[in-house]
Design an enzyme around this catalytic site. Structure first.
Site, PDB file in Angstrom:
ATOM      1  CB  SER A 221      -0.922   0.016   1.219  1.00 27.94           C
ATOM      2  OG  SER A 221      -1.526   1.293   1.308  1.00 27.94           O
TER       3      SER A 221
ATOM      4  CG  HIS B 129      -3.852  -1.416  -1.802  1.00 26.59           C
ATOM      5  ND1 HIS B 129      -4.947  -2.175  -2.178  1.00 26.59           N
ATOM      6  CD2 HIS B 129      -4.296  -0.599  -0.803  1.00 26.59           C
ATOM      7  CE1 HIS B 129      -5.992  -1.839  -1.428  1.00 26.59           C
ATOM      8  NE2 HIS B 129      -5.626  -0.879  -0.590  1.00 26.59           N
TER       9      HIS B 129
ATOM     10  CG  ASP C  91      -5.223   2.563   0.620  1.00 31.71           C
ATOM     11  OD1 ASP C  91      -6.190   1.791   0.537  1.00 31.71           O
ATOM     12  OD2 ASP C  91      -4.086   2.201   0.991  1.00 31.71           O
TER      13      ASP C  91
ATOM     14  CG  MET D  22      -8.489   7.271   2.241  1.00 33.25           C
ATOM     15  SD  MET D  22      -7.609   7.298   3.805  1.00 33.25           S
ATOM     16  CE  MET D  22      -6.818   5.693   3.749  1.00 33.25           C
TER      17      MET D  22
ATOM     18  CG  HIS E 214      -9.277   0.288  -0.921  1.00 35.33           C
ATOM     19  ND1 HIS E 214      -8.716   0.138   0.335  1.00 35.33           N
ATOM     20  CD2 HIS E 214     -10.623   0.244  -0.747  1.00 35.33           C
ATOM     21  CE1 HIS E 214      -9.690  -0.001   1.227  1.00 35.33           C
ATOM     22  NE2 HIS E 214     -10.854   0.068   0.592  1.00 35.33           N
TER      23      HIS E 214
ATOM     24  CG  MET F 284     -11.498   3.461   1.586  1.00 34.96           C
ATOM     25  SD  MET F 284      -9.946   3.422   2.502  1.00 34.96           S
ATOM     26  CE  MET F 284      -8.797   3.517   1.139  1.00 34.96           C
TER      27      MET F 284
ATOM     28  CG  MET G 291     -11.898  -2.513   4.582  1.00 34.36           C
ATOM     29  SD  MET G 291     -10.334  -2.152   3.760  1.00 34.36           S
ATOM     30  CE  MET G 291      -9.417  -1.327   5.070  1.00 34.36           C
TER      31      MET G 291
ATOM     32  CG  ASP H 199      -6.385  -2.697   2.784  1.00 33.32           C
ATOM     33  OD1 ASP H 199      -5.343  -2.451   3.410  1.00 33.32           O
ATOM     34  OD2 ASP H 199      -6.973  -1.840   2.080  1.00 33.32           O
TER      35      ASP H 199
ATOM     36  N   GLY I 121      -3.333  -3.927   8.706  1.00 35.77           N
ATOM     37  CA  GLY I 121      -2.620  -4.620   9.783  1.00 35.77           C
ATOM     38  C   GLY I 121      -1.999  -5.942   9.369  1.00 35.77           C
TER      39      GLY I 121
HETATM   40  C1  DX5 Z   1      -6.579   1.704   5.231  1.00 30.93           C
HETATM   41  C2  DX5 Z   1      -6.069   1.353   3.870  1.00 30.93           C
HETATM   42  C3  DX5 Z   1      -4.951   0.400   3.851  1.00 30.93           C
HETATM   43  C4  DX5 Z   1      -3.694   0.844   4.563  1.00 30.93           C
HETATM   44  C5  DX5 Z   1      -3.054  -0.414   5.094  1.00 30.93           C
HETATM   45  O1  DX5 Z   1      -7.784   2.362   5.103  1.00 30.93           O
HETATM   46  O2  DX5 Z   1      -7.115   0.794   3.079  1.00 30.93           O
HETATM   47  O3  DX5 Z   1      -4.643  -0.011   2.508  1.00 30.93           O
HETATM   48  O4  DX5 Z   1      -2.782   1.523   3.751  1.00 30.93           O
HETATM   49  O5  DX5 Z   1      -1.965  -0.059   5.865  1.00 30.93           O
HETATM   50  P1  DX5 Z   1      -1.285  -1.073   6.894  1.00 30.93           P
HETATM   51  O6  DX5 Z   1      -0.814  -2.256   6.089  1.00 30.93           O
HETATM   52  O7  DX5 Z   1      -0.177  -0.269   7.482  1.00 30.93           O
HETATM   53  O8  DX5 Z   1      -2.332  -1.462   7.873  1.00 30.93           O
HETATM   54 ZN    ZN Z   2      -6.606  -0.090   1.091  1.00 31.91          ZN
END
Ligand code: DX5
Ligand code: ZN
Length: 216
Positions: A8, A33, A35, A37, A66, A68, A137, A175, A177
């Protein structure tokens, strides 16, 4: 199905994205990946089309985007034009998820559907046989670096049950942690794609971490 790591970009160095793209290009990561937002569906704002277009120039891997955001239907075309190879929207953010699926299909790119950890997996039942990938998620969407939610394994099992019932064979992506401690258990549970932000970019040797995660 083949294992895929999708690092990511949210945890990359925004002062030098080209260098991180080159690291990904040289690594065994099949996807990158991305993200996006909007500060409405999630409390955070990340980045948008100009970054995606710049990445398209440097990144040789498939862009796993992805989103959001609310009103995903409004932006499908622009994400496709900006270089998304897979576009994953949130089911709970869409008024008409089937419409969004159809719009993404019409662009000729892969379709992903996602839900946050508090949304029942059963909500995906009408769509599992219509998408290329389900993204469950394993943290609440919004930020990198959060702690993996352990109930995710049960949700993967539930999703696999639904897929079996509906004769669907979409990929499953997790996705949030994801790290070297839970990667093996996730692959064993039937997950195909692991997104890893901080576990990859904050490690001493990201290329090696990607290799190790693929081979856990
Ligand atoms: C959170 C994102 C993830 C995030 C994951 O909303 O969708 O893709 O970047 O980051 P880590 O792997 O550090 O949890
Ligand atoms: Zn993501």
């Amino acid at each position: 199905m083949k294992r895929i790591i999708s690092p990511s970009l949210l945890s990359a160095n925004f002062g030098n994205l080209q260098a991180d793209c080159e690291m990904i290009n040289a690594s065994e990561a099949a996807w990158l990946h991305i993200d996006v937002m909007d500060g409405v569906f999630v409390p955070n704002i990340s980045f948008g089309f100009p970054i995606l277009e710049a990445l398209t120039k440097h990144c040789q891997k498939m862009l796993d985007v992805h989103i959001m955001i609310v009103h995903p239907e409004k932006y499908v075309k622009r994400f496709a034009q900006a270089g998304a190879g897979m576009l994953t929207f949130h089911c709970e953010a869409a008024e008409n998820p089937q419409e969004v699926i159809d719009l993404i299909r019409a662009e000729g790119i892969q379709v992903g559907i996602s839900i946050n950890p508090d949304i029942p997996v059963s909500m995906l039942e009408p769509y599992v046989d219509k998408v290329d990938m389900v993204l469950l998620m394993s943290v609440f969407a919004g930020y990198g670096g959060q702690k993996f939610i352990e109930e995710t394994y049960e949700r993967v099992a539930e999703l696999k049950e639904i897929m079996k019932r509906k004769n669907a064979n979409c990929m499953i992506e997790i996705d949030g942690g994801v790290n070297m401690q839970n990667a093996a258990k996730l692959f064993d549970a039937g997950v195909n794609v692991l997104v890893a932000g901080s576990a990859v970019f904050n490690s001493a040797n990201p290329t090696e971490t990607i290799h190790n995660m693929l081979n856990v």
